[in-house]
Design an enzyme around this catalytic site. Structure first.
Site, PDB file in Angstrom:
ATOM      1  N   CYS A   1      29.094  51.314  40.567  1.00 18.44           N
ATOM      2  CA  CYS A   1      30.173  50.314  40.543  1.00 18.44           C
ATOM      3  C   CYS A   1      30.098  49.438  39.294  1.00 18.44           C
ATOM      4  CB  CYS A   1      30.127  49.508  41.844  1.00 18.44           C
ATOM      5  SG  CYS A   1      30.328  47.750  41.705  1.00 18.44           S
TER       6      CYS A   1
ATOM      7  N   CYS B   1      29.333  45.770  39.611  1.00 17.55           N
ATOM      8  CA  CYS B   1      27.907  45.569  39.888  1.00 17.55           C
ATOM      9  C   CYS B   1      27.110  45.612  38.583  1.00 17.55           C
ATOM     10  CB  CYS B   1      27.372  46.644  40.829  1.00 17.55           C
ATOM     11  SG  CYS B   1      28.301  46.789  42.367  1.00 17.55           S
TER      12      CYS B   1
END
Ligand SMILES: *[C@@H]1O[C@H](CO)[C@@H](O)[C@H](O)[C@H]1NC(C)=O
Ligand SMILES: *[C@@H]1O[C@H](CO)[C@@H](O)[C@H](O)[C@H]1NC(C)=O
Length: 428
Positions: free
Chosen positions: A59, A62
């Site tokens: 991600c 992230c």
């Protein structure tokens, strides 16, 4: 150079006063703790305050968060109430998804004595530090000297309003302090000198002083010290007198309740606008039933268009907006012309209060627009951020889930179900 030395000294101070050491199976050394499904429970019970990033390695949001957490970790571990920063790869340890109610990547939670609260605040490390400090601070800080007051204000920084009750009993404000804990700092001062009374500009006690450090504003409440009056005062002072409208303040206004007297100008930072903003502040302090906001066509054109404003429109223009899909013009006083702008604002407000208004509805695309604020193209976001940073520093963000749409209040959260990132990263 001096600031470099201070920085060095403060880093040194952090290093030497921190909780560096080994706690059970966990080594605290200023780095982010990497947890897994067999030690996460132990970590939550070992540390009074632990902030956990539930992430997935693929991600993008992230990945961008990682360097921020790396910078925040040593600072937060060095606080008086240390906050440990940890992360766990929930893509690998899937059992944690259900257990911790993870519905997007990253999901951020702070566990305070084992109790989780989801974190929706900003993710840049310096603001993250400020927000987490706020989370772990006592509801009401008791101050016992002039220097205690000064230190408290200094520590609080500029991201949140600061309330100081001089000779106000803690019990008088403790309920409200708990209620508004995430939005402001609360304190009571019992021992202070008259010098401090002139510093904060009050002449009798008890007095509750509200400071908006970001906007250099302050106001004072002398009573009555009853919960409903106090709450009105606190709510009014969570926002500055004249609110610059941008995506951050819009999120706060969304839950406000009061209507917004919105002044649309060409350019927020022109000299003419600055003079007008001073007049708006004066009007705001006399008309607390309305919020006074201003916005520049140049700064936030997409938003301003909703009010039938384009490059050709004569500005400044005033409307009263309900914060949603309706707004009204005051018949005959919608433009603020050169000359005595103060009386024109007064006429506008009188007209509004008399109901001499023309109701308008914002097109259905507007709600869509507000929602899309969080999905704008990266380029537009960069321009926004640069402009906004240049004009104001980022205003208090609401750290609760907002009503702008499911999870849109969180800065970019990838959808777990689609296992892919949502479009429109906003944090580059
Ligand atoms: C979890 O992490 C700890 C510490 O790094 C390690 O000792 C343990 O073996 C790990 N457990 C699993 C299941 O990976
Ligand atoms: C606005 O005011 C003008 C004159 O002052 C009046 O003729 C007109 O009807 C008003 N419009 C509305 C919608 O009230």
């Amino acid at each position: 150079m001096k600031s470099l030395i201070t920085l060095y000294l403060s880093l040194f101070f952090i290093q030497t006063t921190s909780i560096w050491g080994v706690y059970g199976e966990f080594a605290v050394d200023g780095r982010v703790l990497e947890l897994n499904d067999s030690n996460i429970d132990a970590a939550i019970s070992t540390f009074d305050y632990i902030f956990i990033d539930f992430y997935a390695p693929w991600c993008g949001h992230c990945k961008r968060l990682n360097p921020e957490l790396d910078k925040a970790a040593p600072i937060l571990a060095g606080l008086k109430n240390p906050v440990i920063i940890a992360k766990v790869n929930v893509d690998k340890y899937k059992s944690l998804i259900k257990k911790h109610d993870i519905d997007g990547y990253p999901t951020l939670k702070i566990f305070i004595h084992g109790i989780p609260t989801e974190y929706y605040g900003p993710r840049k490390f310096d603001q993250l530090v400020q927000y987490l400090k706020k989370f772990v601070a006592p509801d009401v800080t008791i101050l016992n000297s002039n220097s205690g007051v000064a230190e408290f204000v200094e520590e609080a920084g500029i991201d949140f309003p600061v309330f100081i009750g001089f000779d106000v009993k803690e019990s008088m404000i403790s309920n409200l302090a708990r209620k508004y804990k995430k939005k402001a700092w609360f304190s009571v001062a019992m021992d202070f000198s008259e010098d401090l009374m002139s510093v904060y500009d009050f002449d009798k006690v008890p007095a509750l002083v509200a400071i908006q450090p970001m906007y250099s504003e302050a106001s004072i409440f002398y009573g009555p010290f009853e919960e409903n009056f106090l709450e009105d005062f606190i709510k009014q002072n969570l926002l500055p007198l004249a609110v610059p409208i941008n995506e951050d303040t819009l999120r706060i206004l969304k839950n406000e309740g009061r209507k917004i007297a919105l002044t649309i100008v060409e350019d927020e930072i022109s000299d003419g606008s600055k003079d007008l903003i001073k007049l708006l502040k004066a009007a705001a302090s006399a008309n607390r039933d309305l919020i006074f906001g201003y916005v520049g066509l140049k700064q936030f054109g997409d938003f301003v268009e909703a009010f039938e404003v384009s490059k050709k429109t004569q500005l400044p223009k005033m409307v009263v907006w309900d914060g949603d899909e309706e707004y009204s013009f005051v018949n005959g006083s919608e433009w603020i012309k050169e000359g005595d702008q103060g009386s024109q604002i007064t006429r506008f407000l009188e007209g509004y209060k008399k109901g001499n208004v023309i109701q308008k509805r914002i097109g259905p695309s507007f709600t869509g627009f507000i929602k899309s604020l969080f999905g704008l193209g990266t380029l537009i976001m960069i321009i926004f951020i640069i402009l906004l940073m240049a004009v104001f520093m980022i205003f208090t963000k609401d750290d609760e889930p907002t009503t702008l749409g499911p999870r849109q209040g969180a800065e970019g959260t990838s959808n777990l179900l689609s296992q892919s990132e949502r479009g429109g990263d906003k944090e580059d």
